[in-house]
Design a protein around this motif. Sequence first.
Motif, PDB file in Angstrom:
ATOM      1  N   HIS A  66       0.695  -1.141  -0.082  1.00 50.24           N
ATOM      2  CA  HIS A  66       0.098   0.110   0.188  1.00 50.24           C
ATOM      3  C   HIS A  66       0.877   1.288   0.037  1.00 50.24           C
ATOM      4  O   HIS A  66       0.344   2.387   0.043  1.00 50.24           O
ATOM      5  N   ASN A  67       1.902   1.330  -0.238  1.00 44.80           N
ATOM      6  CA  ASN A  67       3.003   2.382  -0.083  1.00 44.80           C
ATOM      7  C   ASN A  67       2.821   3.024  -1.489  1.00 44.80           C
ATOM      8  O   ASN A  67       2.577   2.112  -2.518  1.00 44.80           O
ATOM      9  N   PRO A  68       2.698   4.324  -1.612  1.00 48.19           N
ATOM     10  CA  PRO A  68       2.468   4.886  -2.818  1.00 48.19           C
ATOM     11  C   PRO A  68       3.179   4.613  -3.829  1.00 48.19           C
ATOM     12  O   PRO A  68       2.905   4.577  -5.075  1.00 48.19           O
ATOM     13  N   ASP A  69       4.686   4.574  -3.642  1.00 44.85           N
ATOM     14  CA  ASP A  69       5.456   4.092  -4.781  1.00 44.85           C
ATOM     15  C   ASP A  69       5.274   2.871  -5.380  1.00 44.85           C
ATOM     16  O   ASP A  69       5.199   2.564  -6.543  1.00 44.85           O
ATOM     17  N   ALA A  70       4.913   1.798  -4.439  1.00 43.30           N
ATOM     18  CA  ALA A  70       4.467   0.581  -5.059  1.00 43.30           C
ATOM     19  C   ALA A  70       3.277   0.571  -5.734  1.00 43.30           C
ATOM     20  O   ALA A  70       3.053  -0.416  -6.639  1.00 43.30           O
ATOM     21  N   LYS A  71       2.203   1.378  -5.266  1.00 42.45           N
ATOM     22  CA  LYS A  71       0.644   1.201  -5.884  1.00 42.45           C
ATOM     23  C   LYS A  71       1.188   1.871  -7.586  1.00 42.45           C
ATOM     24  O   LYS A  71       0.148   1.621  -8.189  1.00 42.45           O
ATOM     25  N   LEU A  72       2.219   2.643  -7.709  1.00 42.40           N
ATOM     26  CA  LEU A  72       2.444   2.830  -9.025  1.00 42.40           C
ATOM     27  C   LEU A  72       2.496   1.799 -10.179  1.00 42.40           C
ATOM     28  O   LEU A  72       2.239   1.961 -11.288  1.00 42.40           O
ATOM     29  N   HIS A  73       2.640   0.664  -9.661  1.00 37.01           N
ATOM     30  CA  HIS A  73       2.937  -0.692 -10.492  1.00 37.01           C
ATOM     31  C   HIS A  73       1.497  -1.163 -10.852  1.00 37.01           C
ATOM     32  O   HIS A  73       1.377  -2.134 -11.804  1.00 37.01           O
ATOM     33  N   CYS A  74       0.398  -0.778 -10.222  1.00 35.13           N
ATOM     34  CA  CYS A  74      -1.229  -1.132 -10.438  1.00 35.13           C
ATOM     35  C   CYS A  74      -1.029  -2.631 -10.322  1.00 35.13           C
ATOM     36  O   CYS A  74      -1.848  -3.333 -10.940  1.00 35.13           O
ATOM     37  N   TRP A  75      -0.395  -3.092  -9.354  1.00 29.80           N
ATOM     38  CA  TRP A  75      -0.544  -4.618  -8.974  1.00 29.80           C
ATOM     39  C   TRP A  75      -2.017  -4.975  -8.242  1.00 29.80           C
ATOM     40  O   TRP A  75      -2.406  -3.934  -7.221  1.00 29.80           O
ATOM     41  N   HIS A  76      -2.852  -6.063  -8.722  1.00 29.16           N
ATOM     42  CA  HIS A  76      -3.872  -6.585  -7.730  1.00 29.16           C
ATOM     43  C   HIS A  76      -3.440  -7.444  -6.742  1.00 29.16           C
ATOM     44  O   HIS A  76      -2.628  -8.130  -6.924  1.00 29.16           O
ATOM     45  N   PRO A  77      -4.018  -7.316  -5.448  1.00 29.62           N
ATOM     46  CA  PRO A  77      -3.590  -7.929  -4.481  1.00 29.62           C
ATOM     47  C   PRO A  77      -3.743  -9.486  -4.776  1.00 29.62           C
ATOM     48  O   PRO A  77      -3.127 -10.359  -4.314  1.00 29.62           O
ATOM     49  N   ARG A  78      -4.490  -9.842  -5.573  1.00 29.35           N
ATOM     50  CA  ARG A  78      -4.658 -11.321  -5.966  1.00 29.35           C
ATOM     51  C   ARG A  78      -3.463 -11.853  -6.501  1.00 29.35           C
ATOM     52  O   ARG A  78      -3.305 -13.139  -6.653  1.00 29.35           O
ATOM     53  N   MET A  79      -2.614 -10.990  -6.898  1.00 28.36           N
ATOM     54  CA  MET A  79      -1.312 -11.605  -7.579  1.00 28.36           C
ATOM     55  C   MET A  79      -0.605 -12.066  -6.497  1.00 28.36           C
ATOM     56  O   MET A  79       0.029 -13.221  -6.827  1.00 28.36           O
ATOM     57  N   PHE A  80      -0.916 -11.850  -5.178  1.00 25.83           N
ATOM     58  CA  PHE A  80       0.084 -12.272  -4.063  1.00 25.83           C
ATOM     59  C   PHE A  80      -0.591 -12.696  -2.765  1.00 25.83           C
ATOM     60  O   PHE A  80       0.107 -13.584  -2.110  1.00 25.83           O
ATOM     61  N   TRP A  81      -1.877 -12.650  -2.907  1.00 24.64           N
ATOM     62  CA  TRP A  81      -2.637 -13.043  -1.848  1.00 24.64           C
ATOM     63  C   TRP A  81      -3.761 -13.829  -2.237  1.00 24.64           C
ATOM     64  O   TRP A  81      -4.499 -13.366  -3.282  1.00 24.64           O
ATOM     65  N   GLU A  82      -4.468 -14.721  -1.502  1.00 30.20           N
ATOM     66  CA  GLU A  82      -5.715 -15.318  -1.817  1.00 30.20           C
ATOM     67  C   GLU A  82      -6.707 -14.210  -1.480  1.00 30.20           C
ATOM     68  O   GLU A  82      -6.797 -13.694  -0.240  1.00 30.20           O
ATOM     69  N   HIS A  98     -10.282 -14.449  -2.214  1.00 24.92           N
ATOM     70  CA  HIS A  98     -11.650 -15.020  -2.220  1.00 24.92           C
ATOM     71  C   HIS A  98     -12.605 -14.288  -3.289  1.00 24.92           C
ATOM     72  O   HIS A  98     -13.515 -13.796  -2.810  1.00 24.92           O
ATOM     73  N   MET A  99     -11.756 -13.886  -4.463  1.00 30.09           N
ATOM     74  CA  MET A  99     -12.633 -12.998  -5.331  1.00 30.09           C
ATOM     75  C   MET A  99     -13.304 -11.657  -4.879  1.00 30.09           C
ATOM     76  O   MET A  99     -14.066 -11.309  -5.621  1.00 30.09           O
ATOM     77  N   LEU A 100     -12.577 -11.058  -3.829  1.00 30.39           N
ATOM     78  CA  LEU A 100     -12.917  -9.625  -3.440  1.00 30.39           C
ATOM     79  C   LEU A 100     -12.379  -8.645  -4.566  1.00 30.39           C
ATOM     80  O   LEU A 100     -11.064  -8.973  -4.836  1.00 30.39           O
ATOM     81  N   GLU A 101     -12.948  -7.787  -5.067  1.00 29.57           N
ATOM     82  CA  GLU A 101     -12.447  -6.888  -6.088  1.00 29.57           C
ATOM     83  C   GLU A 101     -11.543  -5.925  -5.349  1.00 29.57           C
ATOM     84  O   GLU A 101     -10.367  -5.680  -5.986  1.00 29.57           O
ATOM     85  N   ASN A 102     -11.853  -5.593  -4.428  1.00 31.34           N
ATOM     86  CA  ASN A 102     -11.083  -4.428  -3.571  1.00 31.34           C
ATOM     87  C   ASN A 102     -11.011  -5.077  -2.120  1.00 31.34           C
ATOM     88  O   ASN A 102     -11.550  -4.555  -1.157  1.00 31.34           O
ATOM     89  N   PRO A 103     -10.179  -5.834  -1.920  1.00 30.74           N
ATOM     90  CA  PRO A 103      -9.608  -6.518  -0.487  1.00 30.74           C
ATOM     91  C   PRO A 103      -9.186  -5.349   0.452  1.00 30.74           C
ATOM     92  O   PRO A 103      -8.321  -4.633  -0.401  1.00 30.74           O
ATOM     93  N   LYS A 104      -9.688  -5.216   1.409  1.00 30.86           N
ATOM     94  CA  LYS A 104      -8.949  -4.349   2.588  1.00 30.86           C
ATOM     95  C   LYS A 104      -7.697  -5.101   2.903  1.00 30.86           C
ATOM     96  O   LYS A 104      -7.531  -6.292   3.027  1.00 30.86           O
TER      97      LYS A 104
END
Length: 98
Positions: free
Chosen positions: A15-31, A33-39
């Motif tokens: 969630h660091n602003p510099d890391a967010k620039l990569h536009c990665w979806h959390p689904r790439m790294f964590w399960e 459960h099909m949540l589109e915007n996981p907290k």
Amino acid sequence: MNAQELNRRCVELFHNPDAKLHCWHPRMFWETHMLENPKPEDLQEPKVDLRELEVMLAEAAHEPSQCADELEQEEPGRAALIRHMMERGEMPLLHRPH
């Protein structure tokens, strides 16, 4: 650092602003459960090795990694490869969790 602390660090780095620039979806790294915007608290089941993820996300966030030395001792050259790929703008292939 235990697994929960490491996961928490990875979520913070993700969630660091510099890391967010990569536009990665959390689904790439964590399960997710099909949540589109996981907290952040939804990200508890890693799909990848958290030490490798921490090295990658720390590089993306321009912060020092807390896992690189341990990873280098266990698998020489692995942290350096992840960092190098990130510097080149490439996505490193991360191992599955043990």
